[in-house]
Design a protein around this motif. Structure first.
Motif, PDB file in Angstrom:
ATOM      1  N   LEU A 216      17.849 -24.105  20.691  1.00  0.00           N
ATOM      2  CA  LEU A 216      16.988 -23.037  20.179  1.00  0.00           C
ATOM      3  C   LEU A 216      17.113 -22.922  18.655  1.00  0.00           C
ATOM      4  O   LEU A 216      16.113 -22.711  17.958  1.00  0.00           O
ATOM      5  N   ALA A 217      18.343 -23.074  18.151  1.00  0.00           N
ATOM      6  CA  ALA A 217      18.547 -23.002  16.703  1.00  0.00           C
ATOM      7  C   ALA A 217      17.858 -24.160  15.994  1.00  0.00           C
ATOM      8  O   ALA A 217      17.269 -23.988  14.918  1.00  0.00           O
ATOM      9  N   LEU A 218      17.927 -25.360  16.610  1.00  0.00           N
ATOM     10  CA  LEU A 218      17.266 -26.524  16.022  1.00  0.00           C
ATOM     11  C   LEU A 218      15.752 -26.335  16.026  1.00  0.00           C
ATOM     12  O   LEU A 218      15.070 -26.704  15.055  1.00  0.00           O
ATOM     13  N   MET A 219      15.225 -25.745  17.083  1.00  0.00           N
ATOM     14  CA  MET A 219      13.793 -25.459  17.132  1.00  0.00           C
ATOM     15  C   MET A 219      13.411 -24.479  16.020  1.00  0.00           C
ATOM     16  O   MET A 219      12.370 -24.636  15.360  1.00  0.00           O
ATOM     17  N   GLY A 220      14.264 -23.479  15.799  1.00  0.00           N
ATOM     18  CA  GLY A 220      14.012 -22.523  14.722  1.00  0.00           C
ATOM     19  C   GLY A 220      14.040 -23.187  13.355  1.00  0.00           C
ATOM     20  O   GLY A 220      13.213 -22.880  12.484  1.00  0.00           O
ATOM     21  N   ALA A 221      14.971 -24.122  13.153  1.00  0.00           N
ATOM     22  CA  ALA A 221      15.065 -24.825  11.871  1.00  0.00           C
ATOM     23  C   ALA A 221      13.813 -25.653  11.610  1.00  0.00           C
ATOM     24  O   ALA A 221      13.262 -25.648  10.499  1.00  0.00           O
ATOM     25  N   TRP A 222      13.339 -26.364  12.636  1.00  0.00           N
ATOM     26  CA  TRP A 222      12.131 -27.170  12.471  1.00  0.00           C
ATOM     27  C   TRP A 222      10.893 -26.296  12.280  1.00  0.00           C
ATOM     28  O   TRP A 222       9.964 -26.666  11.554  1.00  0.00           O
ATOM     29  N   LEU A 223      10.875 -25.141  12.915  1.00  0.00           N
ATOM     30  CA  LEU A 223       9.746 -24.224  12.747  1.00  0.00           C
ATOM     31  C   LEU A 223       9.672 -23.727  11.305  1.00  0.00           C
ATOM     32  O   LEU A 223       8.583 -23.645  10.719  1.00  0.00           O
ATOM     33  N   ILE A 224      10.827 -23.401  10.713  1.00  0.00           N
ATOM     34  CA  ILE A 224      10.866 -22.959   9.319  1.00  0.00           C
ATOM     35  C   ILE A 224      10.347 -24.063   8.401  1.00  0.00           C
ATOM     36  O   ILE A 224       9.525 -23.819   7.506  1.00  0.00           O
ATOM     37  N   VAL A 225      10.825 -25.283   8.623  1.00  0.00           N
ATOM     38  CA  VAL A 225      10.396 -26.405   7.787  1.00  0.00           C
ATOM     39  C   VAL A 225       8.902 -26.638   7.930  1.00  0.00           C
ATOM     40  O   VAL A 225       8.183 -26.857   6.940  1.00  0.00           O
ATOM     41  N   PHE A 226       8.399 -26.570   9.167  1.00  0.00           N
ATOM     42  CA  PHE A 226       6.960 -26.771   9.398  1.00  0.00           C
ATOM     43  C   PHE A 226       6.126 -25.720   8.672  1.00  0.00           C
ATOM     44  O   PHE A 226       5.140 -26.049   7.995  1.00  0.00           O
ATOM     45  N   LEU A 227       6.517 -24.464   8.790  1.00  0.00           N
ATOM     46  CA  LEU A 227       5.750 -23.389   8.164  1.00  0.00           C
ATOM     47  C   LEU A 227       5.754 -23.506   6.643  1.00  0.00           C
ATOM     48  O   LEU A 227       4.760 -23.177   5.983  1.00  0.00           O
ATOM     49  N   CYS A 228       6.860 -23.980   6.092  1.00  0.00           N
ATOM     50  CA  CYS A 228       6.959 -24.112   4.631  1.00  0.00           C
ATOM     51  C   CYS A 228       6.197 -25.330   4.102  1.00  0.00           C
ATOM     52  O   CYS A 228       5.858 -25.383   2.924  1.00  0.00           O
ATOM     53  N   LEU A 229       5.930 -26.308   4.977  1.00  0.00           N
ATOM     54  CA  LEU A 229       5.268 -27.539   4.537  1.00  0.00           C
ATOM     55  C   LEU A 229       3.860 -27.701   5.098  1.00  0.00           C
ATOM     56  O   LEU A 229       3.202 -28.702   4.802  1.00  0.00           O
ATOM     57  N   CYS A 230       3.397 -26.739   5.879  1.00  0.00           N
ATOM     58  CA  CYS A 230       2.118 -26.931   6.569  1.00  0.00           C
ATOM     59  C   CYS A 230       0.955 -27.086   5.600  1.00  0.00           C
ATOM     60  O   CYS A 230      -0.063 -27.699   5.938  1.00  0.00           O
ATOM     61  N   ARG A 231       1.081 -26.553   4.394  1.00  0.00           N
ATOM     62  CA  ARG A 231       0.023 -26.717   3.392  1.00  0.00           C
ATOM     63  C   ARG A 231       0.432 -27.690   2.296  1.00  0.00           C
ATOM     64  O   ARG A 231      -0.115 -27.680   1.197  1.00  0.00           O
ATOM     65  N   GLY A 232       1.427 -28.511   2.584  1.00  0.00           N
ATOM     66  CA  GLY A 232       1.857 -29.518   1.613  1.00  0.00           C
ATOM     67  C   GLY A 232       2.579 -28.888   0.447  1.00  0.00           C
ATOM     68  O   GLY A 232       3.230 -27.849   0.571  1.00  0.00           O
ATOM     69  N   VAL A 233       2.461 -29.532  -0.728  1.00  0.00           N
ATOM     70  CA  VAL A 233       3.195 -29.057  -1.908  1.00  0.00           C
ATOM     71  C   VAL A 233       2.693 -27.710  -2.390  1.00  0.00           C
ATOM     72  O   VAL A 233       3.366 -27.028  -3.163  1.00  0.00           O
ATOM     73  N   LYS A 234       1.495 -27.301  -1.956  1.00  0.00           N
ATOM     74  CA  LYS A 234       1.001 -25.989  -2.361  1.00  0.00           C
ATOM     75  C   LYS A 234       1.857 -24.872  -1.773  1.00  0.00           C
ATOM     76  O   LYS A 234       2.047 -23.834  -2.399  1.00  0.00           O
ATOM     77  N   SER A 235       2.359 -25.085  -0.552  1.00  0.00           N
ATOM     78  CA  SER A 235       3.213 -24.076   0.070  1.00  0.00           C
ATOM     79  C   SER A 235       4.678 -24.280  -0.286  1.00  0.00           C
ATOM     80  O   SER A 235       5.370 -23.342  -0.675  1.00  0.00           O
ATOM     81  N   SER A 236       5.161 -25.535  -0.195  1.00  0.00           N
ATOM     82  CA  SER A 236       6.574 -25.784  -0.508  1.00  0.00           C
ATOM     83  C   SER A 236       6.868 -25.507  -1.973  1.00  0.00           C
ATOM     84  O   SER A 236       7.972 -25.087  -2.336  1.00  0.00           O
ATOM     85  N   GLY A 237       5.881 -25.733  -2.854  1.00  0.00           N
ATOM     86  CA  GLY A 237       6.081 -25.492  -4.281  1.00  0.00           C
ATOM     87  C   GLY A 237       6.344 -24.042  -4.596  1.00  0.00           C
ATOM     88  O   GLY A 237       6.961 -23.729  -5.626  1.00  0.00           O
ATOM     89  N   LYS A 238       5.868 -23.119  -3.734  1.00  0.00           N
ATOM     90  CA  LYS A 238       6.118 -21.703  -3.946  1.00  0.00           C
ATOM     91  C   LYS A 238       7.426 -21.265  -3.292  1.00  0.00           C
ATOM     92  O   LYS A 238       8.142 -20.418  -3.807  1.00  0.00           O
ATOM     93  N   VAL A 239       7.727 -21.855  -2.141  1.00  0.00           N
ATOM     94  CA  VAL A 239       8.959 -21.495  -1.436  1.00  0.00           C
ATOM     95  C   VAL A 239      10.193 -21.813  -2.283  1.00  0.00           C
ATOM     96  O   VAL A 239      11.172 -21.066  -2.279  1.00  0.00           O
ATOM     97  N   VAL A 240      10.141 -22.929  -3.038  1.00  0.00           N
ATOM     98  CA  VAL A 240      11.315 -23.349  -3.800  1.00  0.00           C
ATOM     99  C   VAL A 240      11.655 -22.407  -4.935  1.00  0.00           C
ATOM    100  O   VAL A 240      12.765 -22.453  -5.467  1.00  0.00           O
ATOM    101  N   TYR A 241      10.731 -21.549  -5.333  1.00  0.00           N
ATOM    102  CA  TYR A 241      11.071 -20.551  -6.347  1.00  0.00           C
ATOM    103  C   TYR A 241      12.216 -19.670  -5.855  1.00  0.00           C
ATOM    104  O   TYR A 241      13.016 -19.178  -6.646  1.00  0.00           O
ATOM    105  N   PHE A 242      12.263 -19.481  -4.548  1.00  0.00           N
ATOM    106  CA  PHE A 242      13.368 -18.705  -3.971  1.00  0.00           C
ATOM    107  C   PHE A 242      14.525 -19.605  -3.538  1.00  0.00           C
ATOM    108  O   PHE A 242      15.679 -19.365  -3.899  1.00  0.00           O
ATOM    109  N   THR A 243      14.207 -20.647  -2.764  1.00  0.00           N
ATOM    110  CA  THR A 243      15.276 -21.474  -2.180  1.00  0.00           C
ATOM    111  C   THR A 243      16.074 -22.236  -3.225  1.00  0.00           C
ATOM    112  O   THR A 243      17.242 -22.565  -2.995  1.00  0.00           O
ATOM    113  N   ALA A 244      15.478 -22.566  -4.381  1.00  0.00           N
ATOM    114  CA  ALA A 244      16.208 -23.310  -5.402  1.00  0.00           C
ATOM    115  C   ALA A 244      17.066 -22.405  -6.278  1.00  0.00           C
ATOM    116  O   ALA A 244      18.084 -22.844  -6.819  1.00  0.00           O
TER     117      ALA A 244
END
Length: 624
Positions: A241-269
């Motif tokens: 279940l935890a692994l499914m949650g991890a992949w779900l987070i990654v999918f949601l952050c990358l579903c729009r490509g660099v347009k979405s991940s580029g904004k998420v990294v402002y926090f995660t980095a």
């Protein structure tokens, strides 16, 4: 009417201007690709903010290894003296490879799978090898995020579930400082989790190893570790279940490509730096912290005479900046053509070494405190890898005020550190698929989802009872021999095959004219020093090779063979692809002529700016 005419004039002038630029580019670099192909390339996407790329690059390069591996290597290799070879290797190996890959990808605007197909058809397998490495690492790297998610959820329990030895999953060697203190207050003797009255006779009383409860929680409760890799056991439902949650987070952050991940990294980095500063301030106020920090920093200059320290520094730099994994090329392929990639490479490389050094203060202040609590030496507390992240720190937070708060903060920091690297790994695979099959771009969401699903099922082997053994095996071999060999081929191919002067001229097209000193320095570095350094790293690790182990467990021979197979699979793809290109070349050229011809870039190799004629404008003539 006049306003409409003015708009038409603006659009006509801009069209003439971009068409003129396109003709000039065609004159300098002929393009024989189809218009449809170029139109597809303009739909790849790009970073939408000024700092999206550099923060994504920083998050990819600064990862979990900075928190645990660098301090451990410092301790093993002369303390503060380790910084000297580390910095030298950064300049002659890490930075040159990073700058090379960023420049190459930004110039072409392509991911690794297609880039090398156009750059050098003979070695187009380099791109496939990089993507394969990223794909393998992606499978087990997300397991770390699954562990982290589980610990975050468990951190909301009161008391923390890994506190104390009064649990069914603890071993007989479990040691609790608090339980011993309570036992001594009753004039008792604390031995093997039990409190014996003074009058009682303890048979065979001997000194036994002390295991913190957090270690038993990690191995016996969370992993439910089997005796060996041959005992697969079952899949842990909690971790599934935890692994499914991890992949779900990654999918949601990358579903729009660099347009979405580029904004998420402002926090995660940036968030990990906030937590590291908080932990540093808290750590230096703990008793024993000074002894831990001095243990970390005290230089042993004699170690500089040994090859071990130089080899470890080179390997750490190589894996810290992650060249030849495909991630750097993927991230840079979404850059604007005029982005100053040289500046970005220097900033990230320097930030990486400073972050690693600062993390050492945090880690060893904590280890000094634990050594003080356990009444032992700092060297006996030291651990690396999962032991540090999932044993030492969880044990620490149980001894602090507000343990739930510090536990959530620490593991959330681990999550953000890991997510950035996972974003780049998965984006490398997704970009390779979409660059290879550009007609699938309209279904990008489905492609990202498909990769996530495959990644989830591919990672299930790592959450079985023998999962940790598989984790250690793949971690040792997946990104090691092949990465070094691919990096050497890549460096020689660009500096010698393509030509360092020609490559530097391409870089100047992007970042402007540079001095003669710039030309001379990078020519020497790329042609001679970096390839020699990489060859040294490879030979050093072959000489120092030891079969993988996990604690006292030695892997069976078949497991080592599987490991070697995983490790050599990417470079095998490179060699087989090269052989295939030579065999299928139906021309009348001799073998040497075929090699010489296939080493050259194809007519489709061009600067990304040659697609400027596809620019679009709004009704006011403003560039979209």
């Amino acid at each position: 009417m006049d306003l409409l005419s003015e708009r038409q004039k603006i659009q006509r002038n801009r069209t003439l201007y971009t068409t003129s630029n396109w003709i000039n580019n065609q004159t300098m670099q002929p393009h024989y690709g189809s218009d449809e192909e170029d139109e597809v390339l303009t739909k790849r996407g790009s970073w939408t903010g000024r700092f999206d790329f550099i923060l994504s690059l920083l998050g990819y390069s600064v990862g979990l290894g900075n928190v645990w591996r660098f301090p451990y290597l410092c301790y093993n290799n002369g303390g503060g003296a380790f910084l000297i070879p580390f910095t030298i290797m950064l300049i002659i190996a890490g930075l040159p490879l990073m700058f090379m890959e960023l420049s190459l990808a930004q110039y072409a605007g392509l991911g690794p799978a297609v880039l090398f197909k156009r750059f050098s058809p003979l070695f187009q397998g380099l791109g496939f090898g990089m993507v394969l490495i990223a794909g393998i690492v992606m499978l087990y790297y997300n397991v770390i995020l699954a562990w982290t998610l589980y610990y975050i959820m468990a951190s909301f329990e009161e008391p923390l579930p890994w506190k104390g030895c009064n649990h069914a999953w603890t071993s007989q060697y479990c040691y609790s400082y608090e339980e011993e203190h309570q036992c001594l207050a009753k004039n008792g003797t604390y031995y093997l989790k039990q409190c014996y009255e003074s009058a009682q006779l303890i048979t065979n009383y001997t000194r036994v190893p002390k295991k913190p409860p957090a270690e038993d929680f990690f191995k016996n409760y969370l992993l439910q570790l089997s005796p060996g890799i041959e005992s697969t056991g079952s899949i842990s439902i909690n971790l599934a279940l935890a692994l499914m949650g991890a992949w779900l987070i990654v999918f949601l952050c990358l579903c729009r490509g660099v347009k979405s991940s580029g904004k998420v990294v402002y926090f995660t980095a940036l968030f990990p730096y906030v937590v590291l500063i908080m932990l540093f301030i808290r750590g230096i106020t703990l008793p024993g912290a000074y002894a831990g920090i001095m243990f970390y920093l005290e230089p042993d200059w004699e170690k500089l005479k040994h090859a071990q320290i130089w080899g470890d520094a080179a390997v750490q730099i190589f894996f810290a900046l992650s060249p030849a994994w495909g991630g750097l090329i993927t991230l840079a392929s979404y850059n604007k053509f005029s982005n100053n990639c040289f500046r970005d490479a220097v900033i990230v490389a320097v930030t990486n070494i400073l972050t690693s050094f600062f993390a050492g203060f945090v880690i060893f202040s904590v280890l000094g405190f634990l050594a003080h609590e356990l009444d032992t030496e700092v060297g006996r507390v030291i651990d690396q890898g999962a032991g540090l992240a999932f044993v030492v720190f969880p044990e620490l937070v149980t001894k602090l005020q507000m343990p739930m708060f510090w536990s959530v903060v620490f593991f959330f920091m681990l999550l953000t550190l890991g997510l950035d690297s996972q974003f780049a790994l998965m984006e490398t695979v997704v970009t390779a698929v979409l660059d290879t099959f550009p007609q699938w771009r309209r279904w990008k969401l489905r492609v990202v989802f498909g990769v996530a699903v495959i990644g989830y099922f591919g990672g299930l082997i790592f959450i079985t009872n023998s999962g940790m053994y598989w984790f250690q095996l793949v971690d040792k071999y997946a990104a090691f021999w092949s990465v070094l060999l691919i990096a050497i081929i890549e460096c020689v191919l660009i500096a010698w095959g393509y030509g360092s002067d020609r490559f530097i001229s391409n870089i100047e097209e992007m970042i402007g004219k540079r001095s003669q000193a710039f030309h001379t320095f990078w020519t020497i570095i790329w042609k001679y020093i970096t390839p020699s350094t990489l060859l040294f790293i490879l030979c050093f690790n072959w000489i120092q090779y030891r079969p993988v182990t996990y604690g006292k467990y030695s892997y069976p021979v078949w497991a080592d063979i599987v490991g070697w197979g995983i490790g050599l699979l990417p470079i095998s793809v490179v060699l087989l692809t090269t052989l295939y290109q030579l065999i299928t070349d139906a021309s009348d050229r001799s073998m040497m002529q075929k090699i010489h011809h296939l080493l050259k870039p194809t007519p489709d190799w061009k600067a990304a700016k040659s697609c400027l004629y596809h620019l679009e404008y709004d009704d006011n003539g403003i560039e979209l």
